[in-house]
Enzyme design. Structure first.
Site, mmCIF file in Angstrom:
data_model
loop_
_atom_site.group_PDB
_atom_site.id
_atom_site.type_symbol
_atom_site.label_atom_id
_atom_site.label_comp_id
_atom_site.label_asym_id
_atom_site.label_seq_id
_atom_site.Cartn_x
_atom_site.Cartn_y
_atom_site.Cartn_z
ATOM 1 N N PRO A 1 0.783 -1.228 0.000
ATOM 2 C CA PRO A 1 0.000 0.000 0.000
ATOM 3 C C PRO A 1 0.821 1.288 0.000
ATOM 4 O O PRO A 1 1.859 1.372 0.665
ATOM 5 C CB PRO A 1 -0.819 -0.103 1.291
ATOM 6 C CG PRO A 1 -0.169 -1.159 2.110
ATOM 7 C CD PRO A 1 0.497 -2.085 1.151
ATOM 8 N N ASN A 2 0.332 2.228 -0.769
ATOM 9 C CA ASN A 2 0.865 3.605 -0.865
ATOM 10 C C ASN A 2 2.178 3.716 -1.635
ATOM 11 O O ASN A 2 2.642 4.819 -1.891
ATOM 12 C CB ASN A 2 1.021 4.235 0.532
ATOM 13 C CG ASN A 2 -0.291 4.268 1.290
ATOM 14 O OD1 ASN A 2 -1.273 4.789 0.767
ATOM 15 N ND2 ASN A 2 -0.342 3.693 2.472
ATOM 16 N N ARG B 1 5.061 10.949 -2.479
ATOM 17 C CA ARG B 1 4.706 10.608 -1.107
ATOM 18 C C ARG B 1 5.896 10.870 -0.166
ATOM 19 O O ARG B 1 6.955 10.258 -0.341
ATOM 20 C CB ARG B 1 4.358 9.119 -1.072
ATOM 21 C CG ARG B 1 4.155 8.569 0.293
ATOM 22 C CD ARG B 1 4.142 7.048 0.309
ATOM 23 N NE ARG B 1 3.856 6.591 1.639
ATOM 24 C CZ ARG B 1 4.117 5.371 2.087
ATOM 25 N NH1 ARG B 1 4.655 4.481 1.279
ATOM 26 N NH2 ARG B 1 3.835 5.041 3.312
ATOM 27 N N TYR C 1 11.027 8.941 1.591
ATOM 28 C CA TYR C 1 11.093 7.892 0.567
ATOM 29 C C TYR C 1 11.808 8.304 -0.719
ATOM 30 O O TYR C 1 11.949 7.491 -1.630
ATOM 31 C CB TYR C 1 9.666 7.405 0.234
ATOM 32 C CG TYR C 1 8.956 6.827 1.437
ATOM 33 C CD1 TYR C 1 9.436 5.685 2.067
ATOM 34 C CD2 TYR C 1 7.820 7.436 1.974
ATOM 35 C CE1 TYR C 1 8.806 5.152 3.187
ATOM 36 C CE2 TYR C 1 7.179 6.919 3.094
ATOM 37 C CZ TYR C 1 7.679 5.778 3.693
ATOM 38 O OH TYR C 1 7.054 5.259 4.806
ATOM 39 N N ASN D 1 7.857 -5.537 -0.516
ATOM 40 C CA ASN D 1 7.723 -4.384 0.369
ATOM 41 C C ASN D 1 6.247 -4.314 0.733
ATOM 42 O O ASN D 1 5.428 -3.851 -0.060
ATOM 43 C CB ASN D 1 8.186 -3.093 -0.308
ATOM 44 C CG ASN D 1 8.156 -1.913 0.666
ATOM 45 O OD1 ASN D 1 7.570 -1.996 1.744
ATOM 46 N ND2 ASN D 1 8.786 -0.806 0.275
ATOM 47 N N ALA E 1 2.915 -0.645 5.220
ATOM 48 C CA ALA E 1 2.483 -0.679 6.630
ATOM 49 C C ALA E 1 1.966 -2.054 7.053
ATOM 50 O O ALA E 1 1.979 -2.385 8.242
ATOM 51 C CB ALA E 1 1.417 0.384 6.862
ATOM 52 N N GLU F 1 12.224 -9.489 2.412
ATOM 53 C CA GLU F 1 11.501 -8.291 2.875
ATOM 54 C C GLU F 1 12.333 -7.048 2.569
ATOM 55 O O GLU F 1 13.531 -7.015 2.871
ATOM 56 C CB GLU F 1 11.277 -8.419 4.384
ATOM 57 C CG GLU F 1 10.641 -7.185 5.001
ATOM 58 C CD GLU F 1 10.527 -7.287 6.523
ATOM 59 O OE1 GLU F 1 10.843 -8.345 7.099
ATOM 60 O OE2 GLU F 1 10.129 -6.272 7.130
ATOM 61 N N HIS G 1 12.448 -2.596 2.571
ATOM 62 C CA HIS G 1 11.895 -1.271 2.894
ATOM 63 C C HIS G 1 12.844 -0.206 2.394
ATOM 64 O O HIS G 1 14.072 -0.347 2.534
ATOM 65 C CB HIS G 1 11.719 -1.101 4.404
ATOM 66 C CG HIS G 1 10.826 -2.141 4.985
ATOM 67 N ND1 HIS G 1 9.456 -2.109 4.841
ATOM 68 C CD2 HIS G 1 11.114 -3.285 5.658
ATOM 69 C CE1 HIS G 1 8.941 -3.181 5.413
ATOM 70 N NE2 HIS G 1 9.921 -3.913 5.907
ATOM 71 N N ARG H 1 12.627 4.665 12.872
ATOM 72 C CA ARG H 1 11.446 5.528 12.732
ATOM 73 C C ARG H 1 10.486 5.320 13.915
ATOM 74 O O ARG H 1 10.918 4.936 14.980
ATOM 75 C CB ARG H 1 10.795 5.242 11.374
ATOM 76 C CG ARG H 1 11.721 5.572 10.199
ATOM 77 C CD ARG H 1 11.036 5.370 8.864
ATOM 78 N NE ARG H 1 9.870 6.236 8.731
ATOM 79 C CZ ARG H 1 8.880 5.996 7.856
ATOM 80 N NH1 ARG H 1 8.947 4.958 7.044
ATOM 81 N NH2 ARG H 1 7.845 6.813 7.785
HETATM 82 C C1 DQA Z 1 7.971 1.144 4.087
HETATM 83 C C2 DQA Z 1 8.026 1.396 5.601
HETATM 84 C C3 DQA Z 1 6.644 1.217 6.226
HETATM 85 O O1 DQA Z 1 6.712 1.473 7.623
HETATM 86 C C4 DQA Z 1 5.649 2.178 5.606
HETATM 87 O O2 DQA Z 1 4.368 1.962 6.126
HETATM 88 C C5 DQA Z 1 5.649 2.097 4.108
HETATM 89 C C6 DQA Z 1 6.924 2.010 3.419
HETATM 90 C C7 DQA Z 1 9.342 1.454 3.423
HETATM 91 O O3 DQA Z 1 9.526 1.036 2.285
HETATM 92 O O4 DQA Z 1 10.178 2.131 4.006
HETATM 93 O O5 DQA Z 1 4.615 2.189 3.476
HETATM 94 O O6 DQA Z 1 7.690 -0.220 3.862
#
Ligand code: DQA
Length: 145
Positions: A10-11, A18, A23, A74, A77, A98, A100, A107
Site C-alpha cells: 500500500p501507498n 509521497r 522515501y 515491500n 504498513a 523483505e 523497505h 522511525r
Molecule cells: C515502508 C516502511 C513502512 O513502515 C511504511 O508503512 C511504508 C513504506 C518502506 O519502504 O520504508 O509504506 O515499507
C-alpha cells in the site's frame, strides 16, 4: 531463466510524491524501470505488482508459489501488523525477501516490529530505492542460474 516477482504494498504507487523526505523523489515507475533493468542484467525474468489491498497481496503470493522462484516484498504498513500476509509467506515454499526503502528501525516505534520478518529469508531496509536493487542481487544468489 529464473523468475522473480516484486510486490509493492500500500501507498508505494505514490513514490516520488509521497513524503519525499522519507522515501525520496524517484517515481514509482522509474524505480520499477531500474529494478527491471537490473533483473535483466542478472539474467532474471521479473514481474512487478502493486496493490493497496491486503487480500490481493495474499492472492498474488499464493499464485507466485507456482509461477516464480522467489519474491521481493515491500509490504508497506502491512509489514507491522498483517498476520494474514505473514501466514501467506509461511505457507509458500519459495523464498521471500523483505524490503523497505526507509530504515524502519530508526522511525516510529510501531514500525520497529515486522511481523513478516521471521518467515522471510532476510530483511533489507534503509537504502532507499537501492534496498530493492540489493534484494535483486540477494535473490540472484538464492535462486541461482
Ligand atoms: C515502508 C516502511 C513502512 O513502515 C511504511 O508503512 C511504508 C513504506 C518502506 O519502504 O520504508 O509504506 O515499507
Amino acid at each position: 531463466m529464473k523468475k522473480i516477482l516484486v510486490i509493492h504494498g500500500p501507498n508505494l504507487n505514490l513514490l516520488g510524491e509521497r513524503e519525499p523526505g522519507v522515501y525520496g523523489t524517484d517515481t514509482f515507475d522509474s524505480i520499477n524501470g531500474e529494478i527491471m533493468e537490473l533483473a535483466l542484467e542478472k539474467g532474471l525474468s521479473c514481474e512487478i505488482f502493486q496493490s493497496n489491498h491486503e487480500g490481493e497481496i495474499i492472492d498474488k503470493l499464493h499464485m507466485a508459489r507456482k509461477e516464480f522462484d522467489g519474491v521481493i516484498l515491500n509490504a508497506g504498513a502491512y509489514t507491522h501488523y498483517s498476520y494474514a500476509i505473514r501466514d501467506a509467506i509461511a505457507a509458500i515454499k519459495i523464498p521471500v525477501i523483505e524490503v523497505h526503502l526507509s530504515n524502519i528501525h530508526a522511525r516510529d516505534e510501531f514500525r520497529h516490529t515486522s511481523v513478516i520478518a521471521p518467515v522471510c529469508v532476510g530483511q533489507i531496509a534503509g537504502f532507499g530505492k537501492h534496498s530493492y536493487f540489493l534484494a535483486v542481487e540477494a535473490m540472484k544468489r538464492i535462486v541461482g542460474e
